[in-house]
Design a protein around this motif. Structure first.
Motif, PDB file in Angstrom:
ATOM      1  N   TRP A  34      -5.643   5.886   1.032  1.00  0.00           N
ATOM      2  CA  TRP A  34      -6.040   4.483   0.867  1.00  0.00           C
ATOM      3  C   TRP A  34      -6.255   4.143  -0.602  1.00  0.00           C
ATOM      4  N   ILE A  35      -6.830   5.070  -1.357  1.00  0.00           N
ATOM      5  CA  ILE A  35      -7.057   4.834  -2.787  1.00  0.00           C
ATOM      6  C   ILE A  35      -5.724   4.726  -3.524  1.00  0.00           C
ATOM      7  N   LEU A  36      -4.763   5.593  -3.197  1.00  0.00           N
ATOM      8  CA  LEU A  36      -3.444   5.506  -3.829  1.00  0.00           C
ATOM      9  C   LEU A  36      -2.734   4.202  -3.464  1.00  0.00           C
ATOM     10  N   MET A  37      -2.865   3.760  -2.231  1.00  0.00           N
ATOM     11  CA  MET A  37      -2.255   2.486  -1.841  1.00  0.00           C
ATOM     12  C   MET A  37      -2.882   1.328  -2.614  1.00  0.00           C
ATOM     13  N   ALA A  38      -4.187   1.348  -2.773  1.00  0.00           N
ATOM     14  CA  ALA A  38      -4.865   0.288  -3.532  1.00  0.00           C
ATOM     15  C   ALA A  38      -4.438   0.317  -5.000  1.00  0.00           C
ATOM     16  N   ALA A  39      -4.310   1.513  -5.572  1.00  0.00           N
ATOM     17  CA  ALA A  39      -3.884   1.622  -6.969  1.00  0.00           C
ATOM     18  C   ALA A  39      -2.459   1.116  -7.146  1.00  0.00           C
ATOM     19  N   GLY A  40      -1.577   1.436  -6.211  1.00  0.00           N
ATOM     20  CA  GLY A  40      -0.205   0.945  -6.283  1.00  0.00           C
ATOM     21  C   GLY A  40      -0.129  -0.564  -6.158  1.00  0.00           C
ATOM     22  N   LEU A  41      -0.890  -1.126  -5.251  1.00  0.00           N
ATOM     23  CA  LEU A  41      -0.905  -2.576  -5.072  1.00  0.00           C
ATOM     24  C   LEU A  41      -1.500  -3.273  -6.293  1.00  0.00           C
ATOM     25  N   LEU A  42      -2.580  -2.746  -6.831  1.00  0.00           N
ATOM     26  CA  LEU A  42      -3.192  -3.325  -8.027  1.00  0.00           C
ATOM     27  C   LEU A  42      -2.238  -3.245  -9.214  1.00  0.00           C
ATOM     28  N   GLY A  43      -1.554  -2.116  -9.369  1.00  0.00           N
ATOM     29  CA  GLY A  43      -0.583  -1.978 -10.452  1.00  0.00           C
ATOM     30  C   GLY A  43       0.567  -2.951 -10.307  1.00  0.00           C
ATOM     31  N   LEU A  44       1.035  -3.154  -9.085  1.00  0.00           N
ATOM     32  CA  LEU A  44       2.129  -4.087  -8.842  1.00  0.00           C
ATOM     33  C   LEU A  44       1.711  -5.520  -9.155  1.00  0.00           C
ATOM     34  N   ILE A  45       0.530  -5.898  -8.744  1.00  0.00           N
ATOM     35  CA  ILE A  45       0.020  -7.244  -9.036  1.00  0.00           C
ATOM     36  C   ILE A  45      -0.127  -7.444 -10.535  1.00  0.00           C
ATOM     37  N   THR A  46      -0.668  -6.448 -11.222  1.00  0.00           N
ATOM     38  CA  THR A  46      -0.832  -6.534 -12.673  1.00  0.00           C
ATOM     39  C   THR A  46       0.516  -6.636 -13.367  1.00  0.00           C
TER      40      THR A  46
END
Length: 73
Positions: A34-46
């Protein structure tokens, strides 16, 4: 980290969160997923926001008229 890196992080997190049944002492792999998914989504948004701003800045700069001055002696 580009779009590809963000997608890889998200996919790796989804695999760890939903498709594994491994058990490691002291590590909750589902939470790590879940943490990796959140990091990937946050990176994509950024990344998308930064790319959009660069694109807007370039279009604003290119719309301004260019003044050419010539000096003769």
């Amino acid at each position: 980290m580009g779009i590809g890196g963000c997608i890889v992080l998200f996919a790796l997190g989804a695999i760890m969160a939903f498709a594994t049944d491994w058990h490691v002492n002291g590590v909750n792999l589902h939470l790590v997923g879940w943490i990796l998914m959140a990091a990937g989504l946050l990176g994509l948004i950024t990344y998308v926001n930064v790319f959009r701003r660069r694109r807007l800045v370039r279009s604003v700069e290119s719309d301004e008229p260019v003044e050419e001055r010539r000096y003769y002696e």
